[in-house]
Design a protein around this motif. Structure first.
Motif, mmCIF file in Angstrom:
data_model
loop_
_atom_site.group_PDB
_atom_site.id
_atom_site.type_symbol
_atom_site.label_atom_id
_atom_site.label_comp_id
_atom_site.label_asym_id
_atom_site.label_seq_id
_atom_site.Cartn_x
_atom_site.Cartn_y
_atom_site.Cartn_z
ATOM 1 N N THR A 92 10.509 5.040 8.882
ATOM 2 C CA THR A 92 10.061 3.762 8.324
ATOM 3 C C THR A 92 9.076 4.031 7.197
ATOM 4 O OG1 THR A 92 8.147 3.500 9.798
ATOM 5 C CG2 THR A 92 10.275 2.646 10.588
ATOM 6 N N LEU A 93 8.844 3.007 6.396
ATOM 7 C CA LEU A 93 7.847 3.113 5.341
ATOM 8 C C LEU A 93 6.462 3.355 5.935
ATOM 9 C CD1 LEU A 93 7.303 2.913 2.313
ATOM 10 C CD2 LEU A 93 7.163 0.426 2.562
ATOM 11 N N ALA A 94 6.195 2.786 7.105
ATOM 12 C CA ALA A 94 4.906 3.009 7.771
ATOM 13 C C ALA A 94 4.693 4.487 8.077
ATOM 14 C CB ALA A 94 4.838 2.182 9.060
ATOM 15 N N ASP A 95 5.741 5.191 8.518
ATOM 16 C CA ASP A 95 5.624 6.625 8.801
ATOM 17 C C ASP A 95 5.210 7.393 7.552
ATOM 18 O OD1 ASP A 95 6.486 6.141 11.395
ATOM 19 O OD2 ASP A 95 8.570 6.673 10.965
ATOM 20 N N ALA A 96 5.797 7.051 6.420
ATOM 21 C CA ALA A 96 5.485 7.752 5.173
ATOM 22 C C ALA A 96 4.062 7.451 4.711
ATOM 23 C CB ALA A 96 6.490 7.363 4.092
ATOM 24 N N LEU A 97 3.667 6.184 4.727
ATOM 25 C CA LEU A 97 2.350 5.803 4.237
ATOM 26 C C LEU A 97 1.230 6.373 5.095
ATOM 27 C CD1 LEU A 97 3.121 2.084 3.340
ATOM 28 C CD2 LEU A 97 2.853 3.993 1.748
ATOM 29 N N ALA A 98 1.494 6.572 6.389
ATOM 30 C CA ALA A 98 0.472 7.109 7.288
ATOM 31 C C ALA A 98 0.054 8.515 6.903
ATOM 32 C CB ALA A 98 0.980 7.089 8.728
ATOM 33 N N SER A 99 0.843 9.205 6.077
ATOM 34 C CA SER A 99 0.519 10.573 5.679
ATOM 35 C C SER A 99 -0.392 10.634 4.458
ATOM 36 C CB SER A 99 1.813 11.347 5.384
ATOM 37 O OG SER A 99 2.398 10.912 4.167
ATOM 38 N N LEU A 100 -0.712 9.493 3.852
ATOM 39 C CA LEU A 100 -1.438 9.489 2.581
ATOM 40 C C LEU A 100 -2.949 9.441 2.792
ATOM 41 C CD1 LEU A 100 0.783 7.110 0.432
ATOM 42 C CD2 LEU A 100 0.774 9.603 0.518
ATOM 43 N N PRO A 101 -3.723 9.947 1.830
ATOM 44 C CA PRO A 101 -5.186 9.966 1.968
ATOM 45 C C PRO A 101 -5.763 8.564 2.153
ATOM 46 C CG PRO A 101 -4.485 11.338 0.126
ATOM 47 C CD PRO A 101 -3.275 10.597 0.587
ATOM 48 N N GLY A 102 -6.632 8.406 3.155
ATOM 49 C CA GLY A 102 -7.354 7.158 3.350
ATOM 50 C C GLY A 102 -6.588 6.042 4.009
ATOM 51 N N LEU A 103 -5.268 6.224 4.257
ATOM 52 C CA LEU A 103 -4.468 5.185 4.890
ATOM 53 C C LEU A 103 -4.283 5.488 6.374
ATOM 54 C CD1 LEU A 103 -1.602 4.457 2.314
ATOM 55 C CD2 LEU A 103 -3.827 3.347 2.548
#
Length: 623
Positions: free
Chosen positions: A37-48
C-alpha cells in the motif's frame, strides 16, 4: 541531487534546486521492500509515521497525527490530479487506495506547506504518485499473491507502446484477506470472551487505464473495498457484523505542449467520485440491536491551466489557475428497521485559485524561488499563501536552503455539517474557519558522489485555528471548533547511498517536539523516529534481499501512553530463476513485535494493537 522532480513547483527541476527536502521512491524500492500500500511506502520516509485502526491507515508528519483524523492535512495526487474526496478531504493511503502498487513508477513526497502551489489540504506535505507507462509493462503480465490469514491477490495488466508514441496501460486486480480473530480486553465481560470473530476481513477490486498520444494523456481508475470493523468503534455492538464499504473513482484528460521557444502550456480536466457506507449494529432503547447505515456521496470535477515561461534570462516563471466544483458533499445516516432518518444533508460548493511562481537564478550558485497563490473557497473565504526559498550552492556538492511558507486547510463537510441527535450525538458548526500553518525550515544537502546524498533539516511549524471536537455544555453534543494551536520543532538527518555491486542503503533519524503551544506534548507524537532500508544482491540465488527497520519512541494516548517499538520487514525477490518470472517471499514484522497505536475518542480501547508477524509469497509472469 540532479534527479528531476515535478511536484514541488509544478515544473521540472532538480532536487538541488527544489525549494523543499523532497524525497523520491521508485518502482525498484516498491519491489525490493514488498510495499503493498501507499502507507507502507510512506512509512519509510524521514519524519513520517503511519497508524492503523483495523479500518483505515493514517499518516503523521513531524510529530503531528491526531487520532481520528482522516489524512486531510496531506494533499494526495495521482499523476498530478487531486484525489482527496469532497466530504472528508481524505487522502486514501491504505488498502482503500486507488492504485495497485505494481502500477506505481515513482512517488514524490514534498514535505512542508504546499498551499502556495496547490491550495487547500497541503499543510504537512504533497504526495504525488506517478503511474507507469505502457512501455514499462511491455506486454501482458499476470501476478498472484498468497499470504497469512487467508490473504490472496491477483492482477492482470497489459502495456503497449507503438512507434508513433502511442502508449497504453490497462490493469485489473483483486485482493482478499480473511483476517484473524482479535482479542480486546476492554470487551471481556460475562457473556463475551472479548474476541471479535471473523471481523478483520478486507476485500478490494481495482481497475486502471491510461493512454497517451502526442501531447494528450487520459487516465481513469476505480476501487471498491469492503472492510470488516472488529473494534466496536463509534459505540457499535461488539462482535457483530460491522463493516465499511468504500468506492472511489477518478478520470483525467491532460494536454501538454510547447507554444513557442521557452513557453509551455499544460491544461488538465478531472472528475472524481467517492462513496462511503458504515454499517453497524447499535443498542436500541428496548435492548434490541438496530442496524445503522451511515455514509456519504462525494462528487467533484475541475480543471487547471498553467503556463511555464523561461524566455527571460535567469528566470523560470509558472502561472496558472485551478478550479474545482464539489457537486456533491452529501451525508446521511438512518436506522434500517424500523426505519428512522437521522441525517440527510446535501451540499455543494466550489473553490478556485490563481498562482504564480518565479525561479530566479540571481547569480551562479544562488537561486531564489518565490511563489504566491490566491484561493477563493466557499467555506474558507479568501486566502493568500506565499512560499519563499533561497537556495545557495556553496560548492558543486553542497547546497543550503532557507524556506518560509504558509498553508491552510478549509474545514470539510463532515466537520461543518455532520449532525445527529441524542446521547453521544453531534452537531454541525457552519461557522468553522480554516486551519493555518506557518513554517520555517533550514536544509543542508551534500552530494557525497554520483551515488550518495546526505541531508539535514531543521524545522519549526506553528499552527493555529486547529479544528477539534469538544462537548457543548448547553447541549451535551460533540461539535468541531477552532479551539487549538500547535508548535513543532525538530531536526531530521537522512542518508542515501548506492554502493558497488548493487548494494543500496537509505537511513534517517528524526528528533521532534510537538506541543499545544503551552509545552504540553501532543497525543500520538513520537519524540524520535529512526528508519533503515537496505537492499543487497544475492548473486548465488539470482535474487535481491530487502531489509527494513522502523523504530519510534513512546507516544501519549488520551489518558495513558503506548511504548516505543521497532518493526522489521524482510523481502527476497528473484527474477532469474525462471524466464520472464519474478518471485518474491516477504516476512512482515519479522520478529513479531507487539506494539499499538493510540486510539481516538470513538474507541473504547485506549490503544489498538498492530498486525503480528505475517508472510506472503508473490509470483509475477510476463508473457
Amino acid at each position: 541531487m540532479e534527479l528531476q522532480v515535478t511536484s514541488v513547483s509544478r515544473f521540472s527541476q532538480t532536487i538541488a534546486d527544489a525549494p523543499s527536502a523532497v524525497v523520491v521512491l521508485t518502482a525498484q524500492d516498491i519491489r525490493d521492500f514488498g510495499w503493498r500500500t501507499l502507507a507502507d511506502a510512506l512509512a519509510s520516509l524521514p519524519g513520517l509515521y503511519v497508524n492503523n485502526d483495523r479500518n483505515y491507515s493514517y499518516l503523521g508528519a513531524r510529530g503531528f497525527l491526531r487520532p481520528g483524523d482522516y489524512d486531510s492535512r496531506f494533499l494526495l495526487l495521482v499523476d498530478g490530479v487531486r484525489t482527496n474526496d469532497s466530504v472528508y478531504d481524505q487522502a486514501s493511503i491504505g488498502s482503500e487506495g486507488l492504485l495497485d502498487m505494481d502500477l506505481v513508477q515513482r512517488i514524490e513526497y514534498v514535505p512542508g506547506p504546499g498551499s502556495a502551489v496547490y491550495g487547500s489540504n497541503a499543510l504537512f506535505g504533497v504526495i504525488n504518485v506517478i503511474t507507469k507507462s505502457g512501455s514499462a509493462m511491455a506486454g501482458p503480465q499476470a501476478s498472484m499473491l498468497a499470504g497469512s490469514y487467508g490473504e490472496r491477490a491477483a492482477r492482470v495488466s497489459y502495456g503497449w507502446h507503438a512507434q508513433d508514441g502511442t502508449d497504453v496501460l490497462l490493469s485489473a486486480s483483486s485482493s482478499r484477506r480473511d483476517g484473524q480473530d482479535l482479542y480486546f480486553a476492554e470487551y471481556r465481560q460475562p457473556g463475551s470472551d472479548g474476541v471479535a470473530h471473523g471481523l478483520d476481513f478486507d476485500r478490494a477490486h481495482r481497475l486502471f487505464a491510461k493512454a497517451a498520444y502526442g501531447p494528450w494523456t487520459v487516465s481513469a481508475g476505480y476501487v471498491a473495498r469492503t472492510k470488516g470493523v472488529p473494534t466496536g468503534s463509534f459505540g457499535a455492538l461488539f462482535d457483530t457484523a460491522n463493516q465499511t464499504r468504500d468506492t472511489q473513482a477518478f478520470a483525467k484528460a491532460a494536454f501538454d505542449m510547447p507554444l513557442a521557444s521557452g513557453a509551455d502550456l499544460a491544461v488538465l480536466a478531472h472528475w472524481g467520485r467517492a462513496d462511503y457506507q458504515g454499517i453497524g449494529s447499535y443498542p436500541g432503547e428496548a435492548g434490541e440491536a438496530l442496524v445503522n447505515v451511515d455514509g456519504d456521496h462525494a462528487g467533484w470535477f475541475g480543471a487547471s491551466a498553467q503556463l511555464t515561461f523561461s524566455r527571460v534570462p535567469d528566470h523560470k516563471v509558472v502561472a496558472g489557475v485551478d478550479m474545482q466544483r464539489n457537486a456533491r458533499r452529501d451525508q446521511f445516516s438512518y436506522y434500517r428497521a424500523p426505519y428512522q432518518l437521522l441525517l440527510d444533508d446535501r451540499r455543494s460548493d466550489g473553490r478556485s485559485g490563481v498562482f504564480v511562481q518565479d525561479e530566479w537564478r540571481v547569480r551562479p550558485g544562488l537561486l531564489f524561488n518565490a511563489g504566491l497563490r490566491y484561493d477563493r473557497d466557499s467555506n474558507a473565504g479568501s486566502q493568500f499563501h506565499p512560499r519563499l526559498a533561497l537556495m545557495y550552492r556553496a560548492s558543486p556538492d553542497n547546497t543550503v536552503k532557507l524556506i518560509y511558507g504558509t498553508a491552510y486547510r478549509a474545514p470539510n463537510a463532515y466537520e461543518l455539517y455532520y449532525s445527529y441527535p441524542g446521547e453521544g450525538g453531534q452537531q454541525g458548526n457552519p461557522a468553522l474557519s480554516a486551519e493555518r500553518i506557518s513554517t520555517r525550515e533550514l536544509i543542508f544537502e551534500r552530494r557525497l558522489d554520483a551515488n550518495g546524498l546526505a541531508r539535514m533539516s531543521l524545522f519549526n511549524y506553528r499552527m493555529r485555528g486547529l479544528i477539534s471536537q469538544e462537548v457543548q455544555p448547553d447541549t451535551g453534543l460533540l461539535m468541531f471548533a477552532n479551539i487549538q494551536r500547535a508548535v513543532a520543532t525538530g531536526a531530521e538527518v537522512a542518508y542515501e547511498r548506492q554502493f558497488g555491486r548493487g548494494l543500496r542503503l537509505r537511513a534517517s533519524f528524526a528528533m521532534q517536539h510537538a506541543d499545544d503551544g503551552d509545552n504540553a506534548q501532543l497525543v500520538n507524537s513520537p519524540r524520535r523516529l529512526a528508519k533503515l532500508n537496505l537492499s543487497l544482491p544475492l548473486p548465488a540465488l539470482k535474487a535481491r534481499l530487502g531489509a527494513e527497520l522502523q523504530c519510534g519512541t513512546a507516544r501519549l494516548t488520551q489518558n495513558s501512553r503506548v511504548g516505543g517499538h521497532c518493526l522489521s520487514n524482510m523481502v527476497a525477490t528473484s527474477n532469474g530463476l525462471l524466464a520472464r518470472t519474478e518471485l518474491s517471499l516477504a516476512l512482515y514484522n519479522a520478529f513479531d513485535a507487539r506494539y499499538a497505536d493510540p486510539a481516538g475518542a470513538v474507541f473504547v480501547q485506549e490503544a489498538l494493537a498492530r498486525q503480528s508477524r505475517t508472510v506472503a509469497a508473490k509470483l509475477t509472469y510476463g508473457f
